[in-house]
Enzyme design. Structure first.
Site, PDB file in Angstrom:
ATOM      1  N   VAL A  84       0.859  -1.184   0.000  1.00 32.82           N
ATOM      2  CA  VAL A  84       0.000   0.000   0.000  1.00 32.82           C
ATOM      3  C   VAL A  84       0.896   1.235   0.000  1.00 32.82           C
ATOM      4  O   VAL A  84       1.818   1.349   0.814  1.00 32.82           O
ATOM      5  CB  VAL A  84      -0.941   0.000   1.226  1.00 32.82           C
ATOM      6  CG1 VAL A  84      -1.838   1.236   1.205  1.00 32.82           C
ATOM      7  CG2 VAL A  84      -1.785  -1.281   1.246  1.00 32.82           C
ATOM      8  N   HIS A  90       9.470   4.069  -0.562  1.00 34.53           N
ATOM      9  CA  HIS A  90       9.490   2.647  -0.224  1.00 34.53           C
ATOM     10  C   HIS A  90       8.478   1.849  -1.041  1.00 34.53           C
ATOM     11  O   HIS A  90       8.749   0.713  -1.432  1.00 34.53           O
ATOM     12  CB  HIS A  90       9.241   2.472   1.279  1.00 34.53           C
ATOM     13  CG  HIS A  90       9.547   1.104   1.772  1.00 34.53           C
ATOM     14  ND1 HIS A  90       8.602   0.285   2.322  1.00 34.53           N
ATOM     15  CD2 HIS A  90      10.706   0.407   1.798  1.00 34.53           C
ATOM     16  CE1 HIS A  90       9.160  -0.862   2.658  1.00 34.53           C
ATOM     17  NE2 HIS A  90      10.431  -0.813   2.360  1.00 34.53           N
ATOM     18  N   ASN A 115       1.676 -13.823 -10.074  1.00 38.45           N
ATOM     19  CA  ASN A 115       2.008 -12.708  -9.188  1.00 38.45           C
ATOM     20  C   ASN A 115       0.729 -12.078  -8.654  1.00 38.45           C
ATOM     21  O   ASN A 115       0.041 -11.349  -9.364  1.00 38.45           O
ATOM     22  CB  ASN A 115       2.853 -11.672  -9.928  1.00 38.45           C
ATOM     23  CG  ASN A 115       3.321 -10.555  -9.020  1.00 38.45           C
ATOM     24  OD1 ASN A 115       2.845 -10.397  -7.898  1.00 38.45           O
ATOM     25  ND2 ASN A 115       4.255  -9.771  -9.510  1.00 38.45           N
TER      26      ASN A 115
END
EC number: 2.5.1.78
Length: 166
Positions: A84, A90, A115
């Site tokens: 998220v 990051h 995936n």
């Protein structure tokens, strides 16, 4: 010109599927896993033919997938996780590196890997996508396991044809 066509094969009977689930964003990942396992069962994959392992987060998924591939015990693998977006870089790092790692492992070992790492802006978006993404990953794993097996059998046929020519 005639073309061969290999139709989609979603028969999971006899397939062995490995699943790597991230624990980070656990509620979302649990929903992904539940949907994936339920769909695998609908497709004929037996419960005892499915192995689920968990890892801390999305960046750890490729290594676990690699170890599963090295075992030679799986027809296909599934990666499940949720990244998220936050206020730092990051998000991009985790999304890009985990995705690249998953692709590399699949290609290095010739094992199909679905995936199922969600990359979303909000928790709400993640929860809204879990059921569909979990099901889609199960279907992709089964379909690709069957396709790879069918394509591998073509190589065996070519070897037999060469032997016949001698």
């Amino acid at each position: 010109m005639d073309h061969g066509f290999y139709p989609s094969n979603l028969d999971g009977e006899g397939l062995r599927i490995g699943i790597v689930q991230a624990r980070f964003n656990e509620p979302v990942c649990a929903e992904l896993l539940e949907a994936c396992v339920a769909e695998l069962e609908k497709l004929g994959v037996e419960g005892e033919d499915t192995l689920v392992v968990t890892v801390p987060g999305a960046l750890e998924i490729p290594l676990a997938l690699q170890k599963m591939c090295e075992s030679g015990q799986f027809d296909a693998l599934v990666a499940l996780g949720a990244v998220v977006r936050g206020e730092t870089y990051h998000f991009e790092l985790v999304s890009n590196e985990s995705g690249a790692g998953i692709t590399r492992v699949g290609l290095d070992f010739n094992v199909p890997i679905a995936n199922g790492i969600l990359t979303v802006d909000t928790d709400e978006q993640a929860h809204a996508r879990t059921r569909e993404k979990g099901r889609d990953c199960a279907r992709a794993a089964v379909e690709m396991a069957n396709l790879v097996a069918a394509l591998d059998s073509l190589r065996g046929q070519e070897d037999e044809d060469e032997d016949d020519d001698e």
